[in-house]
Design a protein around this motif. Structure first.
Motif, mmCIF file in Angstrom:
data_model
loop_
_atom_site.group_PDB
_atom_site.id
_atom_site.type_symbol
_atom_site.label_atom_id
_atom_site.label_comp_id
_atom_site.label_asym_id
_atom_site.label_seq_id
_atom_site.Cartn_x
_atom_site.Cartn_y
_atom_site.Cartn_z
ATOM 1 N N GLY A 292 10.112 53.967 14.079
ATOM 2 C CA GLY A 292 10.207 52.422 13.889
ATOM 3 C C GLY A 292 11.704 52.024 14.222
ATOM 4 N N SER B 108 8.216 58.320 10.660
ATOM 5 C CA SER B 108 7.582 56.961 10.987
ATOM 6 C C SER B 108 8.781 56.011 10.763
ATOM 7 N N GLN C 236 -4.383 50.263 1.536
ATOM 8 C CA GLN C 236 -3.731 49.326 2.357
ATOM 9 C C GLN C 236 -3.596 48.015 1.835
ATOM 10 N N ALA D 56 7.276 41.409 15.148
ATOM 11 C CA ALA D 56 6.303 42.471 15.306
ATOM 12 C C ALA D 56 5.098 42.039 14.672
ATOM 13 N N ILE D 57 4.893 41.391 13.556
ATOM 14 C CA ILE D 57 3.726 41.163 12.615
ATOM 15 C C ILE D 57 3.003 39.970 13.324
ATOM 16 N N GLY E 204 -1.620 52.246 8.500
ATOM 17 C CA GLY E 204 -2.729 51.462 9.420
ATOM 18 C C GLY E 204 -3.144 50.086 8.725
ATOM 19 N N ILE F 262 -1.530 47.184 8.727
ATOM 20 C CA ILE F 262 -1.234 45.728 9.537
ATOM 21 C C ILE F 262 -2.276 45.805 10.522
ATOM 22 N N ASP F 263 -2.625 46.834 11.213
ATOM 23 C CA ASP F 263 -3.929 46.878 12.184
ATOM 24 C C ASP F 263 -5.027 46.452 11.676
ATOM 25 N N LEU G 224 9.079 48.603 9.582
ATOM 26 C CA LEU G 224 7.614 48.430 10.217
ATOM 27 C C LEU G 224 7.077 49.549 10.671
ATOM 28 N N GLY G 225 7.849 50.658 10.736
ATOM 29 C CA GLY G 225 7.133 52.061 11.379
ATOM 30 C C GLY G 225 6.465 52.667 10.097
ATOM 31 N N ASN H 110 3.320 50.624 9.581
ATOM 32 C CA ASN H 110 2.398 50.883 10.713
ATOM 33 C C ASN H 110 1.592 52.122 10.642
#
Length: 502
Positions: free
Chosen positions: A353, A349, A296, A181-182, A135, A137-138, A128-129, A132
């Motif tokens: 994470g 990262s 992405q 976390a999602i 960018g 997921i955001d 997940l780290g 993330n």
């Protein structure tokens, strides 16, 4: 954030609430500090439970059933009528201190306990780290909210149904830790709270396990231990599954709509701002301006494919934590390469994470340490023997309902569905013959009790782990879920009572 989405000041006399009802100017910039509550952390609760169970080993007599290998179950099971007292092994100070370590692996034999789950959590955090860091997921959340605007509420029953399917078919539990976390940022971006995201996953999968139909880790093992086909009683289990899912989905949807209309009615209203800073970052007002880049999009496709492969591996290939951890590790490397993060950013990262979920990994070991203390103190069989004695000679209704409550009590000490099945079914299922109740109904009572308790069980790593990821304290979770537990308990009692009479 728009003022209508900000919870109003609502001071509480409840000492379990934290003091986050100050003005925004008085709050710190550290969401973790703002999320602090006066209620003990999961670590403290679990360690106190270790002490409590250790104390019980000084009070409850030690005893054991003989064990015999059951080829169909694939492990040793208790033999009815063979209970005998044994020399006590009360757990002292050193046993208590070793329990957190023993929760991960046996410090004498080095046999693994929960070390595989803990390592999986760390690999998941690293994955997940890295994700993330792209960018994706955001940006994907912002894009999804733009397209779903006005229809977000329907994500709740759809997602809960998917998790319930996983629970009823293969006992989806630890695997759900990958989704918190999602999903929580998605729910918060839709105007709901962190509890809504936790509830969709924990209750969705939990109601599937409660109504297990073909779950090999609950229904199949329990039926084999009870010496019946696992298909016996499947109609009653479908009733529990479908009815329970409808009840739970309606409950979560009602809560989510209430929170969206008035955020001060959230059970975590005082953590509202802190949760939004933690899960949505600094860009929650930019949802309408988000466009995914090609890189992405590719990263998100790999991300989704990873979960599809995980579900395929667990459900049909016999995968467990080690292979799932390897999958997430490999996917993290692939995503890092595709996104051209570079070696230093990729590894950094991943480590960052994993660090974020280190607390969850420690909780897993603490939770398993409670079971270790009970096993070493040899009190589990004594508790089972007491249950066996209390069920003799009862009429149908009293028998099946008392069976349900006995399994509820035992589930707090043995949260594992397969572990509880192997422990209790060989002893308790044959008693149904004397009460004129089908053994399949005993299996149903066991799995529904275990599934119900594991929605709140502090000794179940999935509960404390999911709450830790969602930054929802245990007392706030109980405040949210207790009415649902009452409704489900009544529903289960009605169903199994009716089944006992027909």
């Amino acid at each position: 954030m728009n003022d209508k989405n900000r919870p109003t000041e609502n001071p509480s006399d409840n000492p379990l609430d934290n003091s986050l009802n100050n003005s925004p100017d008085d709050q710190s910039n550290d969401p973790e500090q703002d999320l602090a509550t006066r209620f003990p952390t999961a670590y403290t609760i679990l360690f106190l439970l270790i002490i409590l169970v250790a104390a019980l080993t000084w009070i409850i007599p030690a005893g054991q059933y003989d064990r015999a290998m059951n080829e169909e179950v694939g492990r040793e099971v208790a033999v009815p009528g063979t209970y005998q007292t044994v020399d006590p092994n009360p757990q002292g100070f050193m046993d208590i201190m070793l329990a957190p370590t023993a929760g991960f692996y046996d410090p004498d034999s080095y046999v693994a306990n929960a070390i595989d789950v803990a390592l999986f959590v760390l690999f998941l955090g690293g994955f997940l780290g890295v994700m993330n860091a792209t960018g994706a997921i955001d940006t994907g959340i912002r894009s999804a909210m733009r397209h779903l605007k006005g229809h977000e509420i329907w994500m709740i029953p759809i997602l809960m149904t998917l998790f319930a399917i996983g629970g009823t078919t293969y006992g989806m539990a630890e695997e759900t830790l990958a989704f918190y976390a999602i999903l929580i940022p998605v729910m918060m971006a839709a105007g709901y709270d962190a509890v809504t995201g936790v509830a969709i996953i924990l209750i969705g999968a939990g109601i599937g396990v409660l109504g297990s139909t073909i779950n090999p880790f609950a229904t199949v093992i329990a039926a084999n231990a009870a010496d019946i086909p696992f298909t016996d009683g499947i109609v009653v289990r479908f009733i529990l599954l479908i009815g329970g899912l409808l009840i739970c989905a309606a409950y979560v949807m009602r809560y989510a709509l209430r929170v969206k209309a008035d955020p001060s009615r959230s059970v975590v209203a005082k953590q509202w701002d802190a949760h939004r800073r933690l899960f949505l970052g600094k860009h929650e007002d930019e949802f309408h301006d988000s466009t995914l880049t090609r890189t992405q999009i590719i990263a998100l496709l790999i991300f989704a494919a990873t979960f599809v492969v995980m579900i395929w591996g667990v459900s049909s290939q016999g995968w467990w934590m080690a292979r799932m951890g390897a999958l997430f590790f490999g996917a993290a490397v692939v995503i890092g390469i595709v996104a051209r993060l570079g070696e230093k950013k990729l590894t950094g990262s991943f480590v960052d994470g994993a660090r974020d979920l280190l607390g969850v990994a420690l909780v897993v070991g603490l939770a398993r340490g409670i079971v270790v203390i009970m096993d070493q103190g040899m009190i589990a069989d004594t508790i089972l023997h007491s249950a066996e004695a209390s069920l003799g000679g009862l009429p149908e209704l009293a028998f099946i309902n008392l069976m349900f409550w006995i399994e509820v009590g035992m589930s707090f000490f043995v949260p594992s569905s397969s572990g509880l099945a192997v422990l209790s079914m060989p002893i308790l299922a044959p008693l149904a013959d004397f009460a004129n109740v089908g053994r399949d109904l005993v299996v149903t009572a066991y799995q529904s009790a275990n599934g119900l308790v594991n929605l709140i069980n502090p000794t179940f790593a999935v509960v404390v782990g999911g709450l830790a990821i969602g930054r929802v304290s245990y007392d706030r979770w109980i405040a949210f879920i207790w009415p649902l537990l009452l409704i489900l308990t009544i529903f289960i009692s009605v169903v199994i009572s009716a089944a006992a009479l027909v």
